[in-house]
Motif scaffolding. Structure first.
Motif, PDB file in Angstrom:
ATOM      1  N   THR A  36       0.498  -5.342 -32.850  1.00 13.78           N
ATOM      2  CA  THR A  36       1.508  -5.100 -31.822  1.00 13.78           C
ATOM      3  C   THR A  36       1.904  -6.378 -31.086  1.00 13.78           C
ATOM      4  O   THR A  36       3.064  -6.529 -30.703  1.00 13.78           O
ATOM      5  CB  THR A  36       1.036  -4.037 -30.820  1.00 13.78           C
ATOM      6  N   GLY A  37       0.979  -7.298 -30.903  1.00 15.31           N
ATOM      7  CA  GLY A  37       1.313  -8.561 -30.246  1.00 15.31           C
ATOM      8  C   GLY A  37       2.365  -9.338 -31.025  1.00 15.31           C
ATOM      9  O   GLY A  37       3.269  -9.938 -30.446  1.00 15.31           O
ATOM     10  N   ARG A  38       2.251  -9.300 -32.328  1.00 18.45           N
ATOM     11  CA  ARG A  38       3.232  -9.980 -33.174  1.00 18.45           C
ATOM     12  C   ARG A  38       4.585  -9.277 -33.096  1.00 18.45           C
ATOM     13  O   ARG A  38       5.631  -9.916 -33.055  1.00 18.45           O
ATOM     14  CB  ARG A  38       2.724 -10.020 -34.612  1.00 18.45           C
ATOM     15  N   VAL A  39       4.571  -7.953 -33.067  1.00 22.54           N
ATOM     16  CA  VAL A  39       5.821  -7.192 -32.923  1.00 22.54           C
ATOM     17  C   VAL A  39       6.491  -7.572 -31.602  1.00 22.54           C
ATOM     18  O   VAL A  39       7.688  -7.847 -31.561  1.00 22.54           O
ATOM     19  CB  VAL A  39       5.573  -5.666 -32.987  1.00 22.54           C
ATOM     20  N   ALA A  40       5.710  -7.598 -30.527  1.00 21.69           N
ATOM     21  CA  ALA A  40       6.260  -7.942 -29.215  1.00 21.69           C
ATOM     22  C   ALA A  40       6.897  -9.322 -29.234  1.00 21.69           C
ATOM     23  O   ALA A  40       8.014  -9.507 -28.752  1.00 21.69           O
ATOM     24  CB  ALA A  40       5.160  -7.878 -28.153  1.00 21.69           C
ATOM     25  N   SER A  41       6.200 -10.281 -29.817  1.00 16.66           N
ATOM     26  CA  SER A  41       6.705 -11.650 -29.864  1.00 16.66           C
ATOM     27  C   SER A  41       7.993 -11.746 -30.680  1.00 16.66           C
ATOM     28  O   SER A  41       8.980 -12.333 -30.226  1.00 16.66           O
ATOM     29  CB  SER A  41       5.627 -12.552 -30.473  1.00 16.66           C
ATOM     30  N   GLU A  42       7.997 -11.139 -31.862  1.00 21.19           N
ATOM     31  CA  GLU A  42       9.158 -11.267 -32.743  1.00 21.19           C
ATOM     32  C   GLU A  42      10.341 -10.404 -32.305  1.00 21.19           C
ATOM     33  O   GLU A  42      11.483 -10.711 -32.639  1.00 21.19           O
ATOM     34  CB  GLU A  42       8.762 -10.940 -34.183  1.00 21.19           C
ATOM     35  N   ALA A  43      10.072  -9.339 -31.536  1.00 21.67           N
ATOM     36  CA  ALA A  43      11.150  -8.483 -31.041  1.00 21.67           C
ATOM     37  C   ALA A  43      11.568  -8.868 -29.623  1.00 21.67           C
ATOM     38  O   ALA A  43      12.452  -8.248 -29.045  1.00 21.67           O
ATOM     39  CB  ALA A  43      10.720  -7.014 -31.074  1.00 21.67           C
ATOM     40  N   TYR A  44      10.932  -9.895 -29.063  1.00 23.00           N
ATOM     41  CA  TYR A  44      11.229 -10.353 -27.702  1.00 23.00           C
ATOM     42  C   TYR A  44      11.091  -9.229 -26.681  1.00 23.00           C
ATOM     43  O   TYR A  44      11.985  -8.981 -25.871  1.00 23.00           O
ATOM     44  CB  TYR A  44      12.621 -10.999 -27.618  1.00 23.00           C
ATOM     45  N   LEU A  45       9.940  -8.554 -26.744  1.00 32.57           N
ATOM     46  CA  LEU A  45       9.637  -7.489 -25.787  1.00 32.57           C
ATOM     47  C   LEU A  45       8.323  -7.796 -25.091  1.00 32.57           C
ATOM     48  O   LEU A  45       7.386  -8.293 -25.717  1.00 32.57           O
ATOM     49  CB  LEU A  45       9.510  -6.140 -26.499  1.00 32.57           C
ATOM     50  N   LEU A  46       8.247  -7.460 -23.822  1.00 37.84           N
ATOM     51  CA  LEU A  46       6.995  -7.598 -23.092  1.00 37.84           C
ATOM     52  C   LEU A  46       6.087  -6.417 -23.421  1.00 37.84           C
ATOM     53  O   LEU A  46       6.559  -5.328 -23.770  1.00 37.84           O
ATOM     54  CB  LEU A  46       7.261  -7.669 -21.593  1.00 37.84           C
ATOM     55  N   GLY A  47       4.791  -6.625 -23.305  1.00 37.27           N
ATOM     56  CA  GLY A  47       3.800  -5.618 -23.667  1.00 37.27           C
ATOM     57  C   GLY A  47       4.025  -4.237 -23.090  1.00 37.27           C
ATOM     58  O   GLY A  47       4.047  -3.246 -23.841  1.00 37.27           O
ATOM     59  N   PRO A  48       4.187  -4.115 -21.773  1.00 37.25           N
ATOM     60  CA  PRO A  48       4.388  -2.774 -21.211  1.00 37.25           C
ATOM     61  C   PRO A  48       5.632  -2.078 -21.763  1.00 37.25           C
ATOM     62  O   PRO A  48       5.616  -0.872 -22.012  1.00 37.25           O
ATOM     63  CB  PRO A  48       4.525  -3.034 -19.708  1.00 37.25           C
ATOM     64  N   SER A  49       6.693  -2.830 -21.996  1.00 39.09           N
ATOM     65  CA  SER A  49       7.906  -2.242 -22.575  1.00 39.09           C
ATOM     66  C   SER A  49       7.648  -1.800 -24.003  1.00 39.09           C
ATOM     67  O   SER A  49       8.076  -0.718 -24.415  1.00 39.09           O
ATOM     68  CB  SER A  49       9.056  -3.249 -22.564  1.00 39.09           C
ATOM     69  N   LEU A  50       6.950  -2.636 -24.769  1.00 41.22           N
ATOM     70  CA  LEU A  50       6.674  -2.305 -26.164  1.00 41.22           C
ATOM     71  C   LEU A  50       5.857  -1.030 -26.265  1.00 41.22           C
ATOM     72  O   LEU A  50       6.127  -0.184 -27.130  1.00 41.22           O
ATOM     73  CB  LEU A  50       5.946  -3.450 -26.870  1.00 41.22           C
ATOM     74  N   THR A  51       4.886  -0.865 -25.403  1.00 41.12           N
ATOM     75  CA  THR A  51       4.044   0.331 -25.454  1.00 41.12           C
ATOM     76  C   THR A  51       4.884   1.595 -25.334  1.00 41.12           C
ATOM     77  O   THR A  51       4.732   2.530 -26.122  1.00 41.12           O
ATOM     78  CB  THR A  51       2.967   0.283 -24.343  1.00 41.12           C
ATOM     79  N   GLY A  52       5.796   1.630 -24.386  1.00 41.83           N
ATOM     80  CA  GLY A  52       6.662   2.801 -24.220  1.00 41.83           C
ATOM     81  C   GLY A  52       7.601   2.996 -25.392  1.00 41.83           C
ATOM     82  O   GLY A  52       7.812   4.121 -25.864  1.00 41.83           O
TER      83      GLY A  52
END
Length: 140
Positions: A36-52
């Protein structure tokens, strides 16, 4: 996004969901999924946003999440067949838009625009803020 948003909405996707699916589509060959950290980085999303975003996408059958086999503290994610179908359909529409932009701006100006946007992103999204903590998926 003005040109692509109507297509995203027609497929029931938000901008963030599209960015996640795009990343997962690029890594579909990685059968174990990607962290998920890689997804967040490559999609330019912050962790809390990515979780939702991931929670909604999983509920809608677009992605699957599971614990990493090598490290159970980490979560990996992959697109489902339904998610990959959306990537395929939308990629064609979005690629056609890029062709349209190149026809109107020219290759040199479009390349310059991408370079400037990359610089802007680098300024506004510090790398440390773009990752998801290892325990982002501690659902309880």
């Amino acid at each position: 996004m003005l040109h692509t948003r109507p297509s995203l909405r027609a497929h029931g996707l938000s901008d963030q969901q599209w960015r996640v699916l795009r990343v997962l589509g690029e890594h579909a060959h990685e059968r174990g999924g990607i962290e998920t950290g890689r997804v967040a980085s490559e999609a330019y999303l912050l962790g809390p946003s990515l979780t939702g975003v991931l929670t909604r996408m999983e509920r809608n059958g677009l992605i699957e999440r599971q614990r990493c086999v090598q490290d159970a503290r980490r979560t990996v994610v992959r697109a489902t067949a339904a998610g990959l179908t959306k990537v395929q359909a939308l990629s064609q529409t979005i690629e056609a838009h890029y062709v349209w932009m190149e026809q109107h701006l020219g290759k040199a100006q479009l390349t310059r625009l991408y370079d400037l946007l990359d610089q802007l992103i680098a300024l506004e999204v510090p790398e440390a803020d773009a990752t998801v903590p290892d325990d982002e998926n501690t659902e309880g």
